[in-house]
Write an enzyme that holds these catalytic residues in place. Structure first.
Site, PDB file in Angstrom:
ATOM      1  N   ASN A  57      81.721 -37.300  44.521  1.00 39.43           N
ATOM      2  CA  ASN A  57      81.748 -38.722  44.845  1.00 39.43           C
ATOM      3  C   ASN A  57      80.841 -39.493  43.870  1.00 39.43           C
ATOM      4  O   ASN A  57      79.739 -39.061  43.553  1.00 39.43           O
ATOM      5  CB  ASN A  57      81.283 -38.955  46.274  1.00 39.43           C
ATOM      6  CG  ASN A  57      81.881 -40.223  46.864  1.00 39.43           C
ATOM      7  OD1 ASN A  57      82.596 -40.957  46.171  1.00 39.43           O
ATOM      8  ND2 ASN A  57      81.608 -40.472  48.136  1.00 39.43           N
TER       9      ASN A  57
ATOM     10  N   ASN B 135      94.452 -12.348  34.840  1.00 35.09           N
ATOM     11  CA  ASN B 135      93.903 -11.523  33.781  1.00 35.09           C
ATOM     12  C   ASN B 135      92.643 -10.807  34.270  1.00 35.09           C
ATOM     13  O   ASN B 135      92.160 -11.029  35.386  1.00 35.09           O
ATOM     14  CB  ASN B 135      93.590 -12.389  32.555  1.00 35.09           C
ATOM     15  CG  ASN B 135      94.818 -13.139  32.081  1.00 35.09           C
ATOM     16  OD1 ASN B 135      95.917 -12.599  32.042  1.00 35.09           O
ATOM     17  ND2 ASN B 135      94.621 -14.411  31.716  1.00 35.09           N
TER      18      ASN B 135
ATOM     19  N   ASP C 118     123.738 -26.847  53.485  1.00 38.42           N
ATOM     20  CA  ASP C 118     124.564 -26.645  54.679  1.00 38.42           C
ATOM     21  C   ASP C 118     124.136 -25.380  55.420  1.00 38.42           C
ATOM     22  O   ASP C 118     124.968 -24.559  55.814  1.00 38.42           O
ATOM     23  CB  ASP C 118     126.043 -26.572  54.302  1.00 38.42           C
ATOM     24  CG  ASP C 118     126.960 -26.801  55.512  1.00 38.42           C
ATOM     25  OD1 ASP C 118     126.500 -27.401  56.510  1.00 38.42           O
ATOM     26  OD2 ASP C 118     128.126 -26.377  55.466  1.00 38.42           O
TER      27      ASP C 118
ATOM     28  N   SER D 154      79.346 -49.686  50.811  1.00 41.52           N
ATOM     29  CA  SER D 154      78.453 -50.686  50.209  1.00 41.52           C
ATOM     30  C   SER D 154      77.739 -50.155  48.963  1.00 41.52           C
ATOM     31  O   SER D 154      77.319 -50.931  48.099  1.00 41.52           O
ATOM     32  CB  SER D 154      77.407 -51.142  51.235  1.00 41.52           C
ATOM     33  OG  SER D 154      76.669 -50.026  51.711  1.00 41.52           O
TER      34      SER D 154
ATOM     35  N   ARG E 102     139.859 -19.312  58.174  1.00 38.26           N
ATOM     36  CA  ARG E 102     140.633 -20.416  57.596  1.00 38.26           C
ATOM     37  C   ARG E 102     139.850 -21.712  57.695  1.00 38.26           C
ATOM     38  O   ARG E 102     139.218 -22.016  58.693  1.00 38.26           O
ATOM     39  CB  ARG E 102     141.966 -20.550  58.329  1.00 38.26           C
ATOM     40  CG  ARG E 102     142.821 -21.726  57.856  1.00 38.26           C
ATOM     41  CD  ARG E 102     144.245 -21.631  58.377  1.00 38.26           C
ATOM     42  NE  ARG E 102     144.991 -20.604  57.677  1.00 38.26           N
ATOM     43  CZ  ARG E 102     145.676 -20.810  56.555  1.00 38.26           C
ATOM     44  NH1 ARG E 102     145.702 -22.009  56.003  1.00 38.26           N
ATOM     45  NH2 ARG E 102     146.331 -19.830  55.971  1.00 38.26           N
TER      46      ARG E 102
END
Length: 598
Positions: free
Chosen positions: A545, A466, A276, A573, A156
């Site tokens: 980079n 594939n 929940d 730099s 209940r």
């Protein structure tokens, strides 16, 4: 359904740190001394309307935090169905007892009279429920009595109760069932009606998983809504934890956690967040020790798209994730709840404990789980790492449910690895990234650990590469359709695949897939992150980079000129990214997306 609705009012409790949320709570709350596990906070549903700048109300967030969102990002408005300002007069009660203790108290003292529910207008006068023009016709079958025979009550809640039942005819004839009966009289707001509609819609949409409660039918009559489901006779996970003295061995805990992760990964793939998850919402099919568990109670669940954020504060206090309290969350909130359950299984106590709900919320937001006290010194390092990676307060650093199934702690169980909805989100972001960002991610993928590669290989193989060892958009489409429910195919799959449209014109081998499906945030949660970042930077120096200006970097990160002074520190730099700049660039600027449900 055990829900309450309200507005956050700035009052403080004894913690003097987090305001007490003021709500009207339906039902009597019993107070008595409790052990940490012999109690469970009642489900809390607080659907807030954020205050505007002219509001007289103070911030509903912890002391010193005017908003849970970063500077410059406004809180999103609540859902359109959220009621306007409501003023409630009683403070949040302390955590209520667990269900079995509630039942014993009710038997001992009798059922108290329930207070009348309903919306309260701004002038404070009550509205009689019969005066509200609410549509309580759901369109469900009207022949419940002809199809099912009700038996004794087995549970209940405030909005209804659950009974044994038996099918009278058709495929369910003589089959033992459970029927959740929700009273229409107690549906006093449009939100409570919508919650019932959504629960049934979600139960209908989710089907086919062995650890998910099976939904059979929804019926109604003038008085009630009837939700017909399979019957689980083995009791709650909470009761089994208590019967074991409060904790499981690691071997037994693994069996439980694998089942939880498996069903939650399935729900997440279908675009459903449960909201929940707690031991009371996992039932065993039988009393047998090796009985399968079933996830139940989708009364607080909702559909969600991959990029969407929700803002309803719902759930149970002990299991609620920090970002739910910050009113901006997604599927990761369920992962936090699984972390709390895992912590309980392994040590027998909750990671966040207080005697008031505001105290629990404060602990969830600010405290760290204790891994020093008994029995944690005797728990394996892998188990502790597993729990910590679920209970990370930064939701972006938590493992997904599918990913958690590949964690080394669970390797002995060899659980099936399901398709992860997260890879669709990450691959989409990679496809829309600049060449410079993709180069940075490719370098990072070359430095990941073998444990992370296990997850990535599993996901790649689920796409069924594939013959040339590559995948295309067709592979993603086929995998998604193969694992999606009918409801998911209709409502979600087209949007997800449309967002991955750039893959229509190219292929992706495993190396590039790793770069696309890897999460920088999750890697940052690892103890070895510094080593991973340093190794990745070496690869980036060799292959990716290049000279980059502050202005270009700002465009890459989508930030304005005010951030230039910070970005200058990322560039060496020689005009290239430094190690610091590389790791920061991977991380990105932490402004939350404004794509929150309105």
């Amino acid at each position: 359904m055990g829900q309450c609705y309200g507005k956050t009012i700035p009052t403080t409790d004894n913690d003097n740190d987090l305001p007490t949320t003021i709500v009207t709570v339906a039902g009597q709350q019993h107070q008595h001394p409790q052990s940490p596990l012999q109690s469970s906070t009642a489900t809390t549903t607080v659907k807030n309307t954020p205050a505007r700048s002219s509001s007289p109300w103070a911030s509903p967030y912890p002391h010193g935090l005017s908003s849970p969102l970063p500077t410059g990002v406004s809180p999103s408005p609540a859902r359109s169905s959220t009621p306007g300002r409501r003023f409630f007069k009683r403070p949040f009660p302390p955590p209520s007892p667990a269900k079995h203790i509630k039942a014993s108290l009710a038997r001992r003292f009798g059922h108290p009279k329930q207070p009348r529910e309903g919306p309260i207008p701004e002038d404070g006068t009550a509205i009689e429920p019969e005066l509200q023009s609410l549509d309580k016709i759901f369109g469900y079958n009207k022949n419940f009595g002809a199809k099912y025979e009700l038996g004794k009550e087995i549970g209940r809640g405030h909005f209804g109760h659950t009974c044994h039942a038996k099918g009278k005819k058709g495929e369910l004839k003589d089959q033992a069932l459970a029927v959740k009966i929700i009273s229409k009289v107690k549906m006093t707001t449009a939100i409570s009606i919508e919650d019932v509609r959504r629960e049934v819609k979600i139960l209908r949409a989710l089907s086919g998983h062995k650890h998910l409660i099976h939904f059979y039918d929804a019926c109604e009559d003038a008085n009630n809504v009837y939700i017909v489901m399979e019957l689980c006779e083995g009791g709650e996970l909470l009761d089994r934890i208590l019967s074991r003295g409060g904790r499981y061995t690691e071997a037994d805990a693994k069996l439980i956690i694998v089942q939880i992760l498996s069903v939650v990964a399935f729900c997440h793939l279908q675009g459903v967040v449960h909201r929940d998850l707690k031991p009371e919402n996992f039932l065993f099919m039988s009393k047998s020790e090796d009985a399968d568990m079933k996830l139940i109670d989708f009364g607080l669940s909702d559909f969600i798209r991959p990029e969407e954020r929700l803002n309803d504060i719902v759930g149970s206090a002990y299991y609620v994730a920090p970002e739910v309290l910050h009113r901006s969350y997604s599927l990761e909130a369920d992962i936090w709840s699984i972390g709390v359950i895992s912590y309980i299984l392994l040590c027998g106590s909750r990671p966040f404990w207080a005697r008031s709900e505001s105290g629990i919320f404060r602990a969830v937001l600010r405290a760290d789980p204790n891994f020093d006290d008994i029995p944690w010194p005797s728990v394996s390092l892998e188990a502790k790492d597993f729990v910590k990676r679920l209970l990370n307060k930064d939701y972006r650093k938590r493992m997904s449910a599918a990913q958690a199934l590949t964690h080394p702690w669970l390797s002995s169980e060899s659980p099936p690895i399901p398709l992860d909805i997260l890879i669709f989100k990450l691959v989409k972001s990679y496809l829309h990234a600049s060449p410079f960002k993709r180069a940075a991610l490719k370098a990072l993928s070359k430095a990941v650990t073998e444990n992370e590669l296990i997850y990535l290989r599993a996901q790649f193989m689920l796409l069924e590469p594939n013959k040339d060892g590559c995948v295309s958009l067709d592979n993603f489409r086929t995998a998604l359709l193969r694992n999606a429910t009918d409801a998911m195919k209709e409502s979600r799959v087209p949007d997800i695949l449309n967002a991955m449209a750039p893959l229509s014109y190219r292929k992706m081998d495993f190396e590039e897939f790793c770069a696309a499906a890897i999460s920088t945030y999750q890697l940052e949660a690892l103890d070895t992150w510094e080593q991973i970042g340093s190794t990745a930077f070496e690869f980036f120096e060799q292959e990716g980079n290049r000279t980059v200006s502050v202005e270009e970097l700002a465009r890459e990160l989508n930030v304005g000129p005010t951030a230039h002074s910070i970005l200058k520190d990322w560039i060496r730099s020689d005009g290239k990214l430094s190690l610091l700049g590389y790791t920061k660039f991977l991380h990105g600027v932490t402004l939350r997306s404004s794509n929150t449900r309105h």
